[in-house]
Write a protein that holds these residues in place. Structure first.
Motif, PDB file in Angstrom:
ATOM      1  N   ARG A 118      -4.993   0.862   0.976  1.00 13.57           N
ATOM      2  CA  ARG A 118      -5.562  -0.635   0.759  1.00 13.57           C
ATOM      3  C   ARG A 118      -4.130  -2.109  -0.495  1.00 13.57           C
ATOM      4  O   ARG A 118      -3.724  -2.400  -0.524  1.00 13.57           O
ATOM      5  CB  ARG A 118      -6.732  -1.947   1.006  1.00 13.57           C
ATOM      6  N   ASN A 122      -1.479  -3.400   0.173  1.00 12.63           N
ATOM      7  CA  ASN A 122      -1.841  -5.510  -0.597  1.00 12.63           C
ATOM      8  C   ASN A 122      -0.263  -5.532  -1.603  1.00 12.63           C
ATOM      9  O   ASN A 122       0.337  -6.609  -0.891  1.00 12.63           O
ATOM     10  CB  ASN A 122      -2.693  -5.443  -0.832  1.00 12.63           C
ATOM     11  N   ARG A 125       3.320  -5.561   0.999  1.00 15.41           N
ATOM     12  CA  ARG A 125       2.596  -7.007   1.721  1.00 15.41           C
ATOM     13  C   ARG A 125       3.439  -8.272   1.168  1.00 15.41           C
ATOM     14  O   ARG A 125       4.224  -9.228   1.689  1.00 15.41           O
ATOM     15  CB  ARG A 125       1.455  -7.781   2.243  1.00 15.41           C
TER      16      ARG A 125
END
Length: 225
Positions: A118, A122, A125
């Motif tokens: 994750r 992130n 992103r």
């Protein structure tokens, strides 16, 4: 999409970026449009700031969580083989740093990228957003089962090593689609080019050995051991 020329450190690395492009050319990749994309997308923004001085070396870079950003010339090799088109949909397994994701997004209509970490998803992103790259959807999960909601995909890019080609990915490959995946054990792999033509699925083993981090999931390696 912005090229990020006003973002941190961009002007500082102009010389290194051009030197990297020459190294990619020396490896036989002379597609000017592809090389332009490596010039326009700032790789240093996709890796931890501590390794910025090496961001434009033609080498894998550690990005944390036992993952690496792949060697740029190898990524260029991937893109030359798969040649995503502006109207095509891409599935990427292993978002990692997000640099290859950005390159794919610049060449295709839409990119769906999966990573099991994750924090890396992130981080990718944020950089994609900073560069105004809007045609990318990210998911955290098991990439070996694909992303059936948005299948089929014209291009599937696998940036981690698998003992075999996951059957779910073959199922989600579009008619006329192609997939590139490193297949082998944890220490050494061969790139395998998968094509789907009607009911016929072909697998071609390409020359040369590669080494990627293992692809973990239901249809690949099961654990870190």
């Amino acid at each position: 999409m912005t090229t990020g020329r006003d973002l941190p450190g961009t002007n500082r690395f102009v010389g290194q970026r051009r030197a990297l492009i020459e190294k990619i050319r020396e490896r036989g990749i002379d597609d000017l449009d592809l090389l332009r994309r490596f010039d326009e997308i700032p790789r240093h923004l996709f890796v931890p700031q501590g390794v910025w001085p090496r961001a434009y070396d033609d080498t894998p870079l550690s990005i944390g969580f036992a993952q690496t950003a792949s060697q740029p010339s190898l990524q260029a090799h991937y893109l030359r083989i798969l040649a995503p088109k502006p109207d095509e949909k891409v599935l990427e397994l292993g978002t990692g740093s997000g640099f290859l994701t950005a390159l794919l997004a610049s060449m295709s209509d839409r990119v769906y990228s999966i990573d099991r970490v994750r924090e890396l998803s992130n981080r990718a992103r944020k950089v994609l957003d900073d560069l105004s790259i809007r045609n990318v959807a990210l998911m955290v999960g098991d990439g070996t089962i694909g992303w059936r909601k948005y299948a089929p995909f014209d291009v599937i890019v696998v940036s981690a090593a698998s003992p075999s080609v996951p059957p779910a990915l073959i199922d989600q490959l579009a008619e006329g689609g192609r997939m590139l995946i490193p297949v082998g054990d944890r220490e050494s792999q061969k790139l395998v080019l998968v094509r789907k033509d009607g009911f016929i699925v072909s697998q071609e083993e390409l020359e040369g050995e590669v080494r990627f981090v293992p692809l973990l999931g239901r249809f690949a390696f099961q654990d870190e051991g």
